[in-house]
Structures are given as C-alpha cells and as structure tokens.
Design a protein around this motif. Structure first.
Motif, short mmCIF file in Angstrom:
data_model
loop_
_atom_site.label_atom_id
_atom_site.label_comp_id
_atom_site.label_asym_id
_atom_site.label_seq_id
_atom_site.Cartn_x
_atom_site.Cartn_y
_atom_site.Cartn_z
N VAL A 126 -7.79 -3.60 -1.09
CA VAL A 126 -7.28 -2.94 -2.29
C VAL A 126 -6.25 -3.88 -2.93
O VAL A 126 -5.63 -4.70 -2.25
CB VAL A 126 -6.61 -1.58 -1.98
N ILE A 127 -6.09 -3.74 -4.23
CA ILE A 127 -5.08 -4.49 -4.96
C ILE A 127 -3.92 -3.55 -5.25
O ILE A 127 -4.12 -2.44 -5.73
CB ILE A 127 -5.62 -5.04 -6.30
N ILE A 128 -2.73 -4.01 -4.94
CA ILE A 128 -1.53 -3.22 -5.21
C ILE A 128 -0.79 -3.89 -6.37
O ILE A 128 -0.32 -5.01 -6.24
CB ILE A 128 -0.62 -3.15 -3.96
N GLU A 129 -0.74 -3.19 -7.49
CA GLU A 129 -0.12 -3.74 -8.69
C GLU A 129 1.39 -3.54 -8.71
O GLU A 129 2.14 -4.42 -9.06
CB GLU A 129 -0.72 -3.10 -9.95
N GLU A 130 1.82 -2.34 -8.38
CA GLU A 130 3.24 -1.97 -8.48
C GLU A 130 3.91 -2.06 -7.12
O GLU A 130 4.09 -1.08 -6.43
CB GLU A 130 3.38 -0.55 -9.03
N THR A 131 4.26 -3.26 -6.69
CA THR A 131 4.93 -3.44 -5.40
C THR A 131 6.43 -3.37 -5.58
O THR A 131 6.95 -3.48 -6.69
CB THR A 131 4.55 -4.79 -4.77
N LYS A 132 7.13 -3.23 -4.47
CA LYS A 132 8.58 -3.11 -4.52
C LYS A 132 9.23 -4.37 -5.09
O LYS A 132 10.21 -4.30 -5.82
CB LYS A 132 9.12 -2.82 -3.11
N ASN A 133 8.67 -5.53 -4.76
CA ASN A 133 9.26 -6.77 -5.27
C ASN A 133 8.63 -7.24 -6.58
O ASN A 133 8.95 -8.31 -7.07
CB ASN A 133 9.20 -7.87 -4.21
N GLY A 134 7.72 -6.44 -7.12
CA GLY A 134 7.15 -6.75 -8.43
C GLY A 134 5.99 -7.73 -8.41
O GLY A 134 5.49 -8.11 -9.45
N GLU A 135 5.55 -8.16 -7.22
CA GLU A 135 4.45 -9.11 -7.13
C GLU A 135 3.17 -8.40 -6.73
O GLU A 135 3.15 -7.59 -5.81
CB GLU A 135 4.78 -10.20 -6.10
N ARG A 136 2.11 -8.72 -7.42
CA ARG A 136 0.80 -8.15 -7.12
C ARG A 136 0.33 -8.71 -5.77
O ARG A 136 0.53 -9.88 -5.47
CB ARG A 136 -0.15 -8.57 -8.23
N ARG A 137 -0.30 -7.84 -4.95
CA ARG A 137 -0.82 -8.32 -3.67
C ARG A 137 -2.05 -7.52 -3.26
O ARG A 137 -2.33 -6.47 -3.83
CB ARG A 137 0.25 -8.26 -2.58
N ALA A 138 -2.76 -8.05 -2.27
CA ALA A 138 -3.93 -7.37 -1.74
C ALA A 138 -3.62 -6.89 -0.33
O ALA A 138 -2.84 -7.50 0.39
CB ALA A 138 -5.12 -8.33 -1.71
N ALA A 139 -4.25 -5.78 0.05
CA ALA A 139 -4.14 -5.27 1.41
C ALA A 139 -5.56 -5.11 1.95
O ALA A 139 -6.41 -4.49 1.31
CB ALA A 139 -3.41 -3.93 1.43
N HIS A 140 -5.81 -5.70 3.10
CA HIS A 140 -7.14 -5.63 3.70
C HIS A 140 -7.30 -4.33 4.48
O HIS A 140 -6.38 -3.89 5.16
CB HIS A 140 -7.38 -6.87 4.57
N LEU A 141 -8.48 -3.76 4.38
CA LEU A 141 -8.77 -2.47 4.99
C LEU A 141 -9.62 -2.63 6.24
O LEU A 141 -10.57 -3.41 6.25
CB LEU A 141 -9.52 -1.57 3.99
N GLN A 142 -9.30 -1.86 7.27
CA GLN A 142 -10.09 -1.82 8.49
C GLN A 142 -11.43 -1.14 8.18
O GLN A 142 -11.51 -0.26 7.31
CB GLN A 142 -9.34 -1.04 9.57
N PRO A 143 -12.50 -1.52 8.89
CA PRO A 143 -13.83 -0.92 8.64
C PRO A 143 -13.81 0.61 8.69
O PRO A 143 -14.48 1.26 7.88
CB PRO A 143 -14.70 -1.51 9.75
N GLN A 144 -13.04 1.20 9.61
CA GLN A 144 -12.96 2.66 9.71
C GLN A 144 -12.42 3.25 8.40
O GLN A 144 -12.91 4.28 7.92
CB GLN A 144 -12.04 3.03 10.88
N ILE A 145 -11.45 2.60 7.81
CA ILE A 145 -10.86 3.10 6.55
C ILE A 145 -11.82 2.89 5.40
O ILE A 145 -11.94 3.74 4.52
CB ILE A 145 -9.49 2.44 6.30
N VAL A 146 -12.53 1.76 5.39
CA VAL A 146 -13.53 1.52 4.35
C VAL A 146 -14.55 2.65 4.36
O VAL A 146 -14.91 3.19 3.30
CB VAL A 146 -14.23 0.15 4.54
N GLY A 147 -14.99 3.07 5.54
CA GLY A 147 -15.95 4.18 5.66
C GLY A 147 -15.38 5.48 5.12
O GLY A 147 -16.07 6.23 4.42
N ARG A 148 -14.14 5.77 5.46
CA ARG A 148 -13.50 7.00 4.97
C ARG A 148 -13.37 6.98 3.44
O ARG A 148 -13.63 7.99 2.78
CB ARG A 148 -12.12 7.17 5.60
N LEU A 149 -12.95 5.84 2.90
CA LEU A 149 -12.79 5.74 1.45
C LEU A 149 -14.15 5.80 0.74
O LEU A 149 -14.26 6.37 -0.35
CB LEU A 149 -12.03 4.47 1.08
N ALA A 150 -15.18 5.22 1.35
CA ALA A 150 -16.52 5.29 0.77
C ALA A 150 -16.97 6.74 0.66
O ALA A 150 -17.56 7.14 -0.36
CB ALA A 150 -17.50 4.47 1.60
#
Length: 192
Positions: A126-150
């Motif tokens: 996922v891409i996080i646009e509004e971070t605490k330090n103002g920098e855009r970043r990505a967070a990698h998802l575990q396969p179990q979470i990918v399945g839940r989000l799907a």
C-alpha cells in the motif's frame, strides 16, 4: 516584532505551561517546544522574506527537556491473546486492522485513512500519502493480509473509496471502542 524579547517568550511559555489540555493534564514540554518552534519559524520568515526583524529572540532560549519516546511492543504471549480478542469482537474489521498495524508498523491514522486507489494487492503493498513526517512511503503486506483485503475489495460497494468505511461510507470506520474492549480483554496494559 522588535519588542518581543527572550524574556517575554520565557514568561509566556511559563504561563502556558500552567494550563491544561483537553485531557485535563498540564501542557507537556513537547507541546511547549512545538509552540516555540512555530514562533521561531515566524521570526525566520519575518527576517528572511520581509525584513521585518533583524534578530530572532527564540534562538536565544533553550528548548525544554522532553521524555524519550515509547518503546512498548507486544510480547510473544500477548500477540495471540490480542488477536483472539480481536476475532471475538463484534467489529469484523478489527482483526485485519490490527494485523496490518502489527505487520507493517503503520500508524492507526494511516491504516484508517487507506483508500482503495492506494492498495496494490497484486504487488502486495500500500502507498501511504499522509505520513507523520510528510514523506510518502510504501508498506509491504503479508500474504495473509493480501487475502483478507482481496475479500474486502471483492465485497465492497464500488462508490466507497475507504478500505475500512463507516456504515454510511462517508468516512473511515471508528474502531476506538472495539479496540479498547479487545485490548482490555487481552489484558494489555500500557499498549496503544
């Protein structure tokens, strides 16, 4: 601006330090330092851009000492208890939200503000646009979470962009009460 001295700033800071915040606690040193930093910025702009002042009195005072940051994390025994309490919750999204937080390090606000256009299940991040330090970043998802989000994405109403929407879909879901109950049920002390 020429009349503002370090003494005036110190006296004002001391007066503010005697006030309480919305939780009825005294204003913290960290908050006072943020106020002072904002005033410092005002003076810097006044000096550099407008030539309204020739000195910055904020730079003549010391910052207040702040406590070190929190280092609390879940123990090996606590995590299964927490996940069990989340599974038992009436809020069906709570376990997934907690799993995202535990496995990615995302903050509560970052998770709750997620919209589907920032979720890339095929690539597992996922891409996080509004971070605490103002920098855009990505967070990698575990396969179990990918399945839940799907599964969530498949069953969602297309007009709602939030990953975890409120009942009316107009804002993110509010899980604060469900989280507090799960935390208490798991016997977690001093954990956010």
């Amino acid at each position: 601006m020429f009349d503002i001295s370090p003494d005036i700033i110190l006296k004002t800071r001391a007066r503010i330090s005697e006030q309480t915040n919305r939780d009825d606690k005294l204003i913290s040193n960290a908050t006072l330092n943020r106020y002072t930093a904002a005033l410092d910025h005002v003076f810097q702009v006044a000096i550099r851009q407008y030539n309204w002042a020739d000195r910055n009195p904020v730079r003549m005072i010391d910052k207040l000492k702040e406590p070190q940051g929190r280092t609390r994390s879940l123990s090996v025994e606590e995590l299964p208890r927490l996940l069990e309490a989340c599974r038992a919750s009436k809020n069906t999204s709570l376990e997934t939200i907690v799993l995202i937080g535990v496995t990615t390090g995302m903050r509560y606000g970052e998770i709750m503000q997620l919209t589907w256009d920032r979720v890339f299940l095929e690539k597992g991040f996922v891409i996080i646009e509004e971070t605490k330090n103002g920098e855009r970043r990505a967070a990698h998802l575990q396969p179990q979470i990918v399945g839940r989000l799907a599964a969530l994405r498949e069953g969602r109403e297309l007009s709602i962009s939030w990953v975890f929407p409120s009942k009316d879909g107009q804002k993110p879901l509010d899980i604060k009460s469900a989280w507090q109950r799960a935390r208490k049920s798991a016997g977690l002390v001093d954990f956010r």
